[in-house]
Design an enzyme around this catalytic site. Structure first.
Site, short mmCIF file in Angstrom:
data_model
loop_
_atom_site.label_atom_id
_atom_site.label_comp_id
_atom_site.label_asym_id
_atom_site.label_seq_id
_atom_site.Cartn_x
_atom_site.Cartn_y
_atom_site.Cartn_z
N CYS A 104 0.80 -1.23 0.00
CA CYS A 104 0.00 0.00 0.00
C CYS A 104 0.83 1.28 0.00
CB CYS A 104 -0.89 0.05 1.23
SG CYS A 104 -1.89 -1.41 1.47
N HIS A 165 -2.38 6.59 4.44
CA HIS A 165 -1.27 5.64 4.60
C HIS A 165 0.07 6.16 4.10
CE1 HIS A 165 -0.54 1.00 5.05
NE2 HIS A 165 -0.02 1.74 6.03
#
Ligand SMILES: *[C@@H]1O[C@H](CO)[C@@H](O)[C@H](O)[C@H]1NC(C)=O
Length: 616
Positions: A104, A165
């Protein structure tokens, strides 16, 4: 606050003059309005196309850990994804769309910057390849340029709904040095970190799952050592200082208690929902989360329907912990995972319906992708499959087998892109950057290398061949494979320099470590590299040999040269995923109550849709 942010604030105030709803409205002098209209009327005709482009909106949708084989348009027959499939029907479907990273954090850095994440320092040299604590100090550096910043400068409203993130703080718990606002967004509703198993009560603990094998080894080694010592002592071969040993054990036990205490607080400290700069739900609740995100996305578009906007809908699903609201729970044929995919598809449908209702469909480029392939090692504690499906492709998330990096790539723009077209040329999620820059007639940055390529010529059919002759496939900081699509050729060669050791053998995943690792005993080196022709063998089932492929040596030689050339373009940058930058730093911990109240708060109960942007 930095000059940059004040600049954004000023831009915001400026907008309120013309279209702001609520807030103090300064009215423009009447003669200025006339001047403005006069100016607009006298724009040269040649610029009309350009200004039409300038006004186009962008809705970028990213799923988390969704496999290419989960979608109907990519061949799934049992999961229902009609709304996502409609993007393929009404737009262009990319069948060789490649994520620039297998995890990610780096993949999202690549998307926003148009660069291999190793260039921004967003790749790891060690075991942990993404941020796992909200109170880490690394993040996407602000000297990186994003297309969001660019659009912001051109007057766009820029909203991020969902997962970020890419870091939060550097030195204090509210400096927000890596906050989405520092990268061009002016509205944020979502998770600064990511969803994790720990974020849903009783859904398991990722730290324990991830270090299961290590814990097992340590326990086994300790027991073995104790037995050996006991034997030696019994036979008077050595005199074991049991007393000292007892103290060591006490210290270890104490440490264990501290660790367990920390783990028990894991959800509170890491599962955080923010609106703009404020923590609004800590820990966040999965209850109706997709619905809340959806209404955030649609109201963002409604608020901004009279000005150009970029919406980045960065879905929390289908990363674990999986959840689905009552309307979807138990409705799919693939358990909670399927329910979660189908709810996400519903959400995409809501976004498309909003565009239609606002009469914006023809002025909006919609993009759908996943940050990497499905996480096939995701098996719940109860043994249920919680990871997706990568179709015919080998491996999954955290590997550079096609299953880890070949992701859905759908682009819809009615009136501009041919409906129902499918393109099997190599493209990358880094391509959004130059595509958006070119569409908005912005000059590409000259002071840095952009690895993405403008997608429009390929999408429009102006060219048949992708401009990506080579793509480099990194496993964290380590180059693990390279892809070569020679000019004027339909071949796509791919060479793996190392591949992960699947465990247990015979599976296609690293079930012992929960995610595959990129170095040491976790991988097998290949010299000569494993070579495949993806145009004939997309499943990477039979590596080529000098006898099966007469050009074998030339192909590898050309690839080696390309790798050398690529590596010479890399320059050392600060490592944003160094151990020091990923560990938990208590002084960076976002906490919406006192520590004694366990950083707990919930302002989502009294939700009001009147949301202002970058004002606090
Ligand atoms: C569809 O997706 C589900 C869930 O990931 C998977 O189990 C199934 O095998 C897929 N079906 C096909 C035909 O690809």
């Amino acid at each position: 606050m930095s000059d940059r942010l004040e600049g954004l604030g000023a831009a915001r105030r400026h907008f309120q003059v013309s279209g702001g709803k609520g807030g103090p409205t300064i009215s423009f002098p009447e003669n200025m309005k006339i001047l403005l209209v006069f100016f607009l009327l006298h724009l040269p005709i040649g610029n009309l196309g350009q200004s039409a482009n300038k006004q186009s909106n962008y809705v970028l949708i990213m799923a988390d850990d969704l496999g290419i084989g989960d979608l109907g348009c990519y061949g799934n027959t049992t999961l229902r994804t009609p709304h996502i499939d409609s993007l393929a029907k009404d737009g262009v479907m990319l069948t060789q769309h490649i994520a620039a990273a297998t995890l990610c954090t780096p993949s999202r850095a690549a998307l926003l910057t148009g660069r291999y994440p190793i260039r921004s320092g967003m790749t790891s040299l060690h075991r942990i390849g993404v941020y796992i604590f909200a109170a880490g100090s690394g993040g996407l550096p602000t000297n990186e340029t994003t297309f969001v910043k660019q659009l912001k400068e051109q007057g766009y409203s820029t909203g991020l709904v969902g997962k970020w993130h890419l870091g939060l703080n550097c030195e204090s718990s509210e400096d927000h040095c890596h906050h989405p606002f520092r990268h061009g967004f002016d509205y944020f509703y979502g998770l600064p970190l990511t969803n994790l198993r720990n974020c849903k009560p009783n859904a398991g603990n990722i730290i324990i799952v991830g270090s299961r094998s290590n814990v097992r080894t340590v326990v086994q080694a300790t027991i073995l050592a104790l037995c050996v010592l006991l034997l030696l002592d019994l036979f008077h071969l050595v005199t074991v200082p049991w007393r000292a040993l007892g103290f060591v054990f006490l210290a270890v036990a104490l440490l264990l208690v501290v660790v367990l205490l920390f783990l028990s607080q894991f959800r509170n400290i890491n599962c955080i929902l923010m609106r703009n700069r404020r923590v609004i739900q800590q820990p966040f609740s999965c209850e109706n989360l997709t619905q809340r995100m959806t209404s955030e996305a649609t109201s963002f578009m409604e608020r901004n329907s009279d000005r150009p906007f970029l919406l980045f809908m960065s879905f929390i699903p289908v990363h674990t912990a999986l959840y689905a609201s009552p309307d979807f729970l138990g409705k799919s044929r693939h358990g909670l995972y399927g329910d979660s995919v189908e709810e996400m598809d519903w959400s995409v449908g809501q976004i498309l319906a909003s565009l239609e209702r606002l009469n914006l469909s023809n002025r909006t480029l919609v993009y759908f992708t996943s940050d990497q392939g499905a996480h096939i090692e995701e098996i719940s504690d109860a043994g249920e499959v919680h990871g997706g499906w990568n179709g015919i492709y080998k491996g999954g998330k955290a590997t550079n087998w096609e299953g880890g990096i070949r992701v859905p790539g759908l682009l819809r723009w009615p009136g501009v892109l041919t409906a129902g077209k499918s393109i099997n040329e190599p493209t990358s999620n880094m391509d959004l950057f130059p595509t958006i820059f070119n569409l908005s007639k912005a000059a590409m940055p000259r002071n840095r290398i952009i690895d993405g390529r403008d997608l429009m010529p390929l999408l429009l059919g102006e060219v048949q061949q992708s401009d990506h002759e080579f793509l480099f496939h990194y496993c964290n900081s380590y180059l693990s494979a390279v892809r070569w699509h020679p000019r004027h050729s339909s071949s796509v060669w791919k060479a793996h320099f190392f591949t992960p050791n699947f465990n247990p053998e015979g599976t296609q995943g690293c079930f012992d470590t929960h995610v595959c690792m990129c170095y040491g005993a976790y991988v097998s080196q290949h010299d000569p590299p494993l070579l495949y022709d993806l145009s004939r063998d997309p499943a990477e089932s039979s590596p080529l040999t000098p006898t099966s492929e007469p050009r074998y040596h030339q192909i590898l030689e050309a690839m080696r040269e390309a790798v050398d050339k690529h590596q010479r373009t890399l320059t050392p940058v600060p490592d944003q995923l160094s151990l020091n930058n990923v560990i938990w730093k208590p002084w960076l911990q976002p906490c919406c109550s006192t520590v004694w109240e366990h950083c707990h708060c919930d302002n989502e109960r009294s939700r009001s849709p009147a949301l202002d942007g970058n004002t606090d």
